[in-house]
Design a protein around this motif. Sequence first.
Motif, short mmCIF file in Angstrom:
data_model
loop_
_atom_site.label_atom_id
_atom_site.label_comp_id
_atom_site.label_asym_id
_atom_site.label_seq_id
_atom_site.Cartn_x
_atom_site.Cartn_y
_atom_site.Cartn_z
N PRO A 1 0.84 -1.20 0.00
CA PRO A 1 0.00 0.00 0.00
C PRO A 1 0.87 1.26 0.00
O PRO A 1 1.95 1.28 0.58
N GLY A 2 0.40 2.28 -0.69
CA GLY A 2 1.12 3.55 -0.72
C GLY A 2 2.31 3.58 -1.66
O GLY A 2 3.09 4.54 -1.62
N THR A 3 2.49 2.56 -2.49
CA THR A 3 3.61 2.53 -3.43
C THR A 3 3.07 2.38 -4.85
O THR A 3 1.90 2.08 -5.05
N ALA A 4 3.96 2.55 -5.82
CA ALA A 4 3.58 2.35 -7.21
C ALA A 4 3.27 0.89 -7.50
O ALA A 4 2.59 0.57 -8.47
N SER A 5 3.76 -0.02 -6.67
CA SER A 5 3.53 -1.46 -6.85
C SER A 5 2.25 -1.94 -6.16
O SER A 5 1.99 -3.14 -6.12
N ARG A 6 1.46 -1.02 -5.62
CA ARG A 6 0.26 -1.38 -4.87
C ARG A 6 -0.62 -2.32 -5.68
O ARG A 6 -0.86 -2.13 -6.86
N PHE A 7 -1.10 -3.37 -5.01
CA PHE A 7 -2.00 -4.33 -5.64
C PHE A 7 -3.10 -4.68 -4.65
O PHE A 7 -2.83 -5.01 -3.50
N VAL A 8 -4.35 -4.60 -5.10
CA VAL A 8 -5.51 -4.89 -4.24
C VAL A 8 -6.20 -6.14 -4.76
O VAL A 8 -6.56 -6.23 -5.93
N SER A 9 -6.38 -7.12 -3.88
CA SER A 9 -7.07 -8.35 -4.27
C SER A 9 -8.56 -8.10 -4.38
O SER A 9 -9.06 -7.08 -3.90
N PRO A 10 -9.29 -9.04 -4.96
CA PRO A 10 -10.75 -8.94 -4.90
C PRO A 10 -11.22 -9.02 -3.44
O PRO A 10 -10.49 -9.49 -2.57
N LEU A 11 -12.43 -8.57 -3.19
CA LEU A 11 -13.05 -8.75 -1.88
C LEU A 11 -13.72 -10.11 -1.91
O LEU A 11 -14.67 -10.33 -2.67
N TYR A 12 -13.18 -11.04 -1.13
CA TYR A 12 -13.74 -12.39 -1.08
C TYR A 12 -14.81 -12.44 -0.01
O TYR A 12 -14.61 -11.96 1.11
N ARG A 13 -15.94 -13.06 -0.35
CA ARG A 13 -17.02 -13.31 0.61
C ARG A 13 -17.17 -14.82 0.66
O ARG A 13 -17.32 -15.47 -0.36
N VAL A 14 -17.10 -15.38 1.86
CA VAL A 14 -16.95 -16.82 2.05
C VAL A 14 -18.01 -17.34 3.02
O VAL A 14 -18.35 -16.67 4.00
N ASN A 15 -18.49 -18.55 2.75
CA ASN A 15 -19.20 -19.32 3.77
C ASN A 15 -18.32 -20.54 4.02
O ASN A 15 -18.29 -21.46 3.21
N TYR A 16 -17.56 -20.52 5.11
CA TYR A 16 -16.60 -21.60 5.35
C TYR A 16 -17.27 -22.89 5.82
O TYR A 16 -16.63 -23.91 5.91
N HIS A 17 -18.57 -22.88 6.05
CA HIS A 17 -19.28 -24.12 6.36
C HIS A 17 -19.67 -24.87 5.09
O HIS A 17 -19.64 -26.09 5.05
N THR A 18 -20.05 -24.11 4.05
CA THR A 18 -20.52 -24.75 2.82
C THR A 18 -19.47 -24.78 1.71
O THR A 18 -19.64 -25.50 0.73
N GLY A 19 -18.43 -23.95 1.82
CA GLY A 19 -17.40 -23.86 0.78
C GLY A 19 -17.70 -22.81 -0.27
O GLY A 19 -16.94 -22.63 -1.21
N PHE A 20 -18.80 -22.06 -0.11
CA PHE A 20 -19.12 -21.00 -1.07
C PHE A 20 -18.09 -19.88 -0.96
O PHE A 20 -17.73 -19.46 0.13
N VAL A 21 -17.63 -19.39 -2.12
CA VAL A 21 -16.71 -18.25 -2.18
C VAL A 21 -17.07 -17.42 -3.39
O VAL A 21 -17.32 -17.94 -4.47
N THR A 22 -17.10 -16.12 -3.21
CA THR A 22 -17.26 -15.21 -4.34
C THR A 22 -16.26 -14.08 -4.20
O THR A 22 -16.07 -13.59 -3.09
N PRO A 23 -15.54 -13.68 -5.23
CA PRO A 23 -15.54 -14.35 -6.52
C PRO A 23 -14.98 -15.77 -6.37
O PRO A 23 -14.24 -16.06 -5.44
N THR A 24 -15.34 -16.61 -7.31
CA THR A 24 -14.92 -18.02 -7.27
C THR A 24 -13.40 -18.10 -7.26
O THR A 24 -12.73 -17.38 -7.97
#
Length: 191
Positions: free
Chosen positions: A163-186
């Motif tokens: 963060p704060g550099t020219a190399s900054r990289f932001v991942s997707p925002l993952y939303r998970v249900n760790y009981h069922t295995g659902f994840v978005t984005p896939t």
Amino acid sequence: MGRKVRKNIGLAAAVAVASLASPSVSFAQGYDMDCKVILCIAGGFPSDCGDAWSYMIDRITDIPPKPPFGFCAMSDGTEYTNHDTRYRFLRGRSPQGYHCPDGKQLHFSRREEDDGPDRITAFCYTHSTVSRSWGDDSERRVTYHNQSVAIPVNFELQVTLEPGTASRFVSPLYRVNYHTGFVTPTVEATQ
């Protein structure tokens, strides 16, 4: 996001962190699991990240829960800290605890009950229409079209590398249900 794009992003993130951690190629073979989780989050959990995914899920479902990863040791033994990792546990008692696919909106309502658990209503829909009946009993009625089940989620996670550099990289925002295995984005690691 396509598989090829995710792999390229994962490779770019891995190169960025690996170049900070060690000038030698041996870092890619010798990093610890906590570092691998950071790289895999940034890269969209490509197919070779199944062990990192399992490790992260074990940590966040531990009692008491732990952060998604711990100490990431660079080659000189210092901790890699040039990341901003945001995560939170979500509950089904709030709208944040549900996911609807693109193109659909979430309808969420919660009614507190005196004699038991709250009554939660959550579903997805494309659009709604309102009709009214006139007269002494003026009543407003909302019809929700193309309804589908709202998917419960209980964890969300996002990492920013450099963060704060020219190399900054932001991942997707993952939303998970760790009981069922659902994840978005896939993510590939869970498939």
